[in-house]
Write a protein that holds these residues in place. Structure first.
Motif, PDB file in Angstrom:
ATOM      1  N   ASP A   5     -54.240 -16.526 -19.360  1.00 57.19           N
ATOM      2  CA  ASP A   5     -53.401 -16.330 -18.172  1.00 57.19           C
ATOM      3  C   ASP A   5     -52.179 -17.231 -18.165  1.00 57.19           C
ATOM      4  OD1 ASP A   5     -55.030 -14.327 -17.202  1.00 57.19           O
ATOM      5  OD2 ASP A   5     -56.176 -15.665 -15.897  1.00 57.19           O
ATOM      6  N   LYS A  14     -50.794  -8.787 -27.525  1.00 58.02           N
ATOM      7  CA  LYS A  14     -52.217  -8.629 -27.199  1.00 58.02           C
ATOM      8  C   LYS A  14     -52.869  -8.051 -28.442  1.00 58.02           C
ATOM      9  CE  LYS A  14     -52.025  -8.308 -22.209  1.00 58.02           C
ATOM     10  NZ  LYS A  14     -52.443  -7.592 -21.010  1.00 58.02           N
ATOM     11  N   GLN A  48     -43.344  -8.872 -26.232  1.00 56.49           N
ATOM     12  CA  GLN A  48     -42.058  -9.406 -25.767  1.00 56.49           C
ATOM     13  C   GLN A  48     -41.559 -10.327 -26.868  1.00 56.49           C
ATOM     14  OE1 GLN A  48     -40.223  -8.368 -23.204  1.00 56.49           O
ATOM     15  NE2 GLN A  48     -41.874  -6.914 -22.781  1.00 56.49           N
ATOM     16  N   SER A  78     -39.612 -13.257 -19.666  1.00 55.30           N
ATOM     17  CA  SER A  78     -39.099 -11.916 -19.948  1.00 55.30           C
ATOM     18  C   SER A  78     -38.858 -11.081 -18.692  1.00 55.30           C
ATOM     19  CB  SER A  78     -40.083 -11.160 -20.839  1.00 55.30           C
ATOM     20  OG  SER A  78     -41.287 -10.889 -20.141  1.00 55.30           O
ATOM     21  N   GLU A  79     -39.536 -11.447 -17.599  1.00 61.39           N
ATOM     22  CA  GLU A  79     -39.520 -10.652 -16.372  1.00 61.39           C
ATOM     23  C   GLU A  79     -40.054  -9.246 -16.627  1.00 61.39           C
ATOM     24  OE1 GLU A  79     -35.604 -10.937 -14.661  1.00 61.39           O
ATOM     25  OE2 GLU A  79     -35.853 -13.066 -14.277  1.00 61.39           O
ATOM     26  N   ARG A  80     -40.965  -9.137 -17.601  1.00 59.61           N
ATOM     27  CA  ARG A  80     -41.627  -7.878 -17.941  1.00 59.61           C
ATOM     28  C   ARG A  80     -43.125  -8.123 -18.077  1.00 59.61           C
ATOM     29  NH1 ARG A  80     -38.067  -4.876 -22.597  1.00 59.61           N
ATOM     30  NH2 ARG A  80     -36.063  -4.965 -21.546  1.00 59.61           N
ATOM     31  N   LYS A  81     -43.899  -7.076 -17.808  1.00 57.63           N
ATOM     32  CA  LYS A  81     -45.363  -7.183 -17.863  1.00 57.63           C
ATOM     33  C   LYS A  81     -45.954  -6.602 -19.138  1.00 57.63           C
ATOM     34  CE  LYS A  81     -45.834  -6.932 -12.868  1.00 57.63           C
ATOM     35  NZ  LYS A  81     -46.403  -6.216 -11.731  1.00 57.63           N
ATOM     36  N   THR A  82     -45.155  -5.904 -19.930  1.00 56.23           N
ATOM     37  CA  THR A  82     -45.669  -5.227 -21.117  1.00 56.23           C
ATOM     38  C   THR A  82     -45.535  -6.106 -22.356  1.00 56.23           C
ATOM     39  OG1 THR A  82     -43.524  -4.190 -21.507  1.00 56.23           O
ATOM     40  CG2 THR A  82     -45.142  -2.950 -20.198  1.00 56.23           C
ATOM     41  N   LEU A 120     -44.301 -13.610 -18.558  1.00 56.44           N
ATOM     42  CA  LEU A 120     -43.736 -12.943 -17.378  1.00 56.44           C
ATOM     43  C   LEU A 120     -42.502 -13.688 -16.864  1.00 56.44           C
ATOM     44  CD1 LEU A 120     -47.048 -12.119 -15.488  1.00 56.44           C
ATOM     45  CD2 LEU A 120     -45.544 -10.492 -16.634  1.00 56.44           C
ATOM     46  N   ARG A 121     -42.585 -15.009 -16.834  1.00 58.58           N
ATOM     47  CA  ARG A 121     -41.452 -15.831 -16.384  1.00 58.58           C
ATOM     48  C   ARG A 121     -40.248 -15.661 -17.305  1.00 58.58           C
ATOM     49  NH1 ARG A 121     -44.916 -19.692 -15.723  1.00 58.58           N
ATOM     50  NH2 ARG A 121     -44.391 -20.819 -17.605  1.00 58.58           N
ATOM     51  N   LEU A 123     -49.705 -15.658 -20.474  1.00 53.53           N
ATOM     52  CA  LEU A 123     -49.237 -14.423 -19.847  1.00 53.53           C
ATOM     53  C   LEU A 123     -48.207 -14.734 -18.759  1.00 53.53           C
ATOM     54  CD1 LEU A 123     -49.388 -11.352 -19.494  1.00 53.53           C
ATOM     55  CD2 LEU A 123     -51.292 -11.727 -17.925  1.00 53.53           C
ATOM     56  N   ASN A 124     -48.482 -15.739 -17.946  1.00 53.91           N
ATOM     57  CA  ASN A 124     -47.531 -16.131 -16.902  1.00 53.91           C
ATOM     58  C   ASN A 124     -46.234 -16.657 -17.499  1.00 53.91           C
ATOM     59  OD1 ASN A 124     -49.061 -15.358 -14.682  1.00 53.91           O
ATOM     60  ND2 ASN A 124     -50.204 -17.276 -14.691  1.00 53.91           N
TER      61      ASN A 124
END
Length: 91
Positions: free
Chosen positions: A38, A9, A55, A48-52, A45-46, A41-42
């Motif tokens: 988005d 980001k 990555q 890394s399975e992390r939100k921060t 998330l898929r 971002l999705n």
């Protein structure tokens, strides 16, 4: 050929630090800025399975965030992953 990918980001100091570390090591990377995307971002998330952020991925290997990168470098694991994935430094 495998490559280094980093999800970031624009305002993230940890992202900046990770990019500086990779650059200082002579490594090139593909950056995905998820600030206003988005879909990316999705994808992050898929994968890394992390939100921060950041990555970081080396080929198919998930390194994690900036602190994970630092820990992997200190432990010598990052170099092993680079070699296993066939990642070369810039000349």
């Amino acid at each position: 050929m495998a490559q280094i990918e980093i999800y970031t980001k624009g305002y993230c100091p940890h992202c900046k630090a990770a990019k500086q570390t990779l650059t200082a090591k002579g490594l090139t990377f593909r950056e995905f800025d998820v600030t206003d995307d988005d879909e990316l971002l999705n994808e992050m998330l898929r994968r890394s399975e992390r939100k921060t952020v950041p990555q970081i991925f080396v080929g198919k290997v998930h390194i994690g965030g900036n602190q994970d990168l630092m820990d992997a470098i200190k432990a010598g694991e990052f170099e092993r992953v680079l070699q296993a994935q066939g990642i070369k430094r810039r000349s």
